[in-house]
Design an enzyme around this catalytic site. Structure first.
Site, short mmCIF file in Angstrom:
data_model
loop_
_atom_site.label_atom_id
_atom_site.label_comp_id
_atom_site.label_asym_id
_atom_site.label_seq_id
_atom_site.Cartn_x
_atom_site.Cartn_y
_atom_site.Cartn_z
CB THR A 270 -0.90 0.02 1.26
OG1 THR A 270 -1.62 -1.21 1.31
CG2 THR A 270 -1.86 1.19 1.21
CE LYS B 262 -4.78 -1.64 1.11
NZ LYS B 262 -5.63 -2.58 1.84
CE LYS C 159 1.65 1.83 5.12
NZ LYS C 159 1.32 1.10 3.89
P1 NAP Z 1 4.70 -6.19 7.99
O1 NAP Z 1 4.25 -7.46 8.60
O2 NAP Z 1 5.19 -5.11 8.88
O3 NAP Z 1 5.84 -6.56 6.91
C1 NAP Z 1 6.52 -5.54 6.25
C2 NAP Z 1 7.56 -6.11 5.32
O4 NAP Z 1 8.31 -5.02 4.75
C3 NAP Z 1 8.58 -7.01 6.03
O5 NAP Z 1 8.99 -8.01 5.15
C4 NAP Z 1 9.72 -6.03 6.31
O6 NAP Z 1 10.97 -6.64 6.49
C5 NAP Z 1 9.71 -5.23 5.03
N1 NAP Z 1 10.40 -3.95 5.17
C6 NAP Z 1 10.00 -2.87 5.89
N2 NAP Z 1 10.89 -1.86 5.75
C7 NAP Z 1 11.87 -2.31 4.93
C8 NAP Z 1 13.04 -1.73 4.39
N3 NAP Z 1 13.39 -0.48 4.67
N4 NAP Z 1 13.80 -2.50 3.57
C9 NAP Z 1 13.44 -3.77 3.28
N5 NAP Z 1 12.34 -4.37 3.74
C10 NAP Z 1 11.55 -3.65 4.56
O7 NAP Z 1 3.56 -5.53 7.10
P2 NAP Z 1 2.33 -6.25 6.38
O8 NAP Z 1 1.17 -6.20 7.31
O9 NAP Z 1 2.77 -7.52 5.77
O10 NAP Z 1 2.04 -5.16 5.25
C11 NAP Z 1 2.78 -5.12 4.04
C12 NAP Z 1 2.09 -4.14 3.09
O11 NAP Z 1 0.75 -4.59 2.84
C13 NAP Z 1 1.95 -2.74 3.67
O12 NAP Z 1 2.09 -1.79 2.65
C14 NAP Z 1 0.54 -2.72 4.25
O13 NAP Z 1 0.01 -1.42 4.34
C15 NAP Z 1 -0.18 -3.59 3.25
N6 NAP Z 1 -1.37 -4.28 3.75
C16 NAP Z 1 -1.39 -4.83 4.99
C17 NAP Z 1 -2.54 -5.50 5.42
C18 NAP Z 1 -2.64 -6.14 6.78
O14 NAP Z 1 -3.78 -6.42 7.19
N7 NAP Z 1 -1.55 -6.40 7.47
C19 NAP Z 1 -3.65 -5.59 4.58
C20 NAP Z 1 -3.58 -5.04 3.30
C21 NAP Z 1 -2.43 -4.38 2.90
P3 NAP Z 1 11.43 -7.15 7.96
O15 NAP Z 1 10.77 -8.50 8.13
O16 NAP Z 1 12.90 -7.23 7.88
O17 NAP Z 1 10.96 -6.14 8.95
#
Ligand code: NAP
Length: 317
Positions: free
Chosen positions: A97, A172, A240
């Site tokens: 996102t 989104k 965010k």
């Molecule tokens: P998350 O669990 O916090 O995972 C984030 C991922 O991004 C991890 O693999 C993290 O690596 C990586 N990352 C963050 N900063 C980085 C950097 N500077 N360099 C390299 N890798 C980095 O988040 P998530 O919930 O999976 O969400 C991922 C995306 O999907 C986001 O954009 C979120 O808004 C979107 N989303 C989330 C949901 C939900 O319900 N969770 C639903 C729809 C969409 P590390 O493991 O090393 O930290």
């Protein structure tokens, strides 16, 4: 036909999607900043790449789900990033996102290397990702979309095509504006119900059947009553997204007054230390202001047991 796929970013969402890529029989390469998250995939036969540039070597399709615009900046544009390894003819899909402007920047950079690009963020959360039940929106070249659609169909229950690049990211943000307002409505409603001395289990029974019901209100409401704030969608990520929606709304001069109220409460909840909890912990900011905790007097029960339903003489309303 797509046979080999790289998945970068194995967080809450990416880990579920990468697992389903593997389950669907594609050859998988994974990369994650914290390398330990790659281990379960290595055990199931995936190749673990050392860098994003290494991850994109010799695969048909590259997919990634990263926290925010900054993470995309580093993983795509950075030293040893995707762009330094990707080759003409490959396809990249950003499922994070981010701002539509970021998707367009990615499109331009990939285009210069002869790489096709789609923005394809997702609706749903941890469970939907793990169970291949996401609601996916995608945008970009139609022929490329048709080529990757079978892969997306292994990850989600629906896939909607939105036309030109950036439109799916815009959709989104539209969706998450609605989600944020629903979460705020639930939090304000439950705090008011608590203050009014209503039986909260019965309140949730009504939320489950009335014409304002929604799966999001019901699942988050039930978890709030159980005081379960374990993370599916982190409060930090919702804050965010609120920032992205605000920027996007301003860029189009589209009014978002209610979102600004939600954003203020999100900032308060994060300042109280709940940023890593689920987004439903937004209610804790309101609870503090109201000096109450939303908790049923009796243990919360599964919805429907207390409902007395008359069968309507005529179906529907
Ligand atoms: P998350 O669990 O916090 O995972 C984030 C991922 O991004 C991890 O693999 C993290 O690596 C990586 N990352 C963050 N900063 C980085 C950097 N500077 N360099 C390299 N890798 C980095 O988040 P998530 O919930 O999976 O969400 C991922 C995306 O999907 C986001 O954009 C979120 O808004 C979107 N989303 C989330 C949901 C939900 O319900 N969770 C639903 C729809 C969409 P590390 O493991 O090393 O930290």
């Amino acid at each position: 036909m797509i046979k080999t796929i790289s998945y970068l970013g194995l967080g809450t969402m990416g880990s579920g999607m990468a697992a389903n890529v593997l389950k669907a029989g594609y050859e998988l390469t994974v990369w994650n900043r914290s390398t330990e998250k790659c281990e379960p995939f290595a055990r199931k036969g995936a190749r673990v790449a050392k860098t994003p540039a290494d991850a994109v070597r010799d695969v048909d399709l590259i997919m990634y789900s990263l926290s925010n615009d900054q993470a995309v900046e580093e993983v795509v544009f950075g030293a040893e990033g995707i762009l330094s390894g990707i080759k003409e003819g490959q396809i990249a899909i950003d499922m994070s996102t981010v701002l539509p402007a970021t998707s367009l920047r990615e499109l331009e950079a990939y285009g210069k290397r002869g790489v096709d690009f789609l923005d394809a963020p997702v609706f749903g959360s941890k469970n939907e990702s793990a169970n291949a039940k996401l609601w996916i929106v995608a945008a970009g070249n139609k022929a490329i979309f048709e080529k990757v659609k079978p892969v997306l169909e292994h990850l989600g229950q629906t896939v909607h095509y939105f036309g030109k690049n950036g439109n799916a990211t815009a959709m989104k943000l539209v969706g998450n504006l609605i989600v944020a307002l629903e979460m705020e409505a639930l939090a304000e409603g439950l705090v008011l119900a608590q203050k009014a001395g209503l039986d909260l289990n019965t309140v949730m029974e009504v939320v489950n059947v009335a014409d304002f019901r929604s799966p999001l209100l019901v699942s988050n409401g039930q978890n709030i009553l159980k005081r379960d704030f374990s993370t599916s969608f982190a409060l930090n990520l919702m804050l965010k997204d609120a920032g992205l929606i605000e920027k996007f709304g301003e860029s189009l001069r589209s009014p978002i007054p209610a979102l600004r109220v939600v954003e203020k409460n999100l900032v308060s909840a994060v300042a109280l230390g709940f940023g890593k909890e689920n987004a439903s912990a937004l209610i804790k900011a309101l609870e503090k202001e109201a000096s109450v905790e939303v908790k049923p007097r009796t243990a919360s029960k599964p919805i429907s047991s207390a409902v007395s339903q008359k069968q309507p003489a005529i179906a529907g309303r």
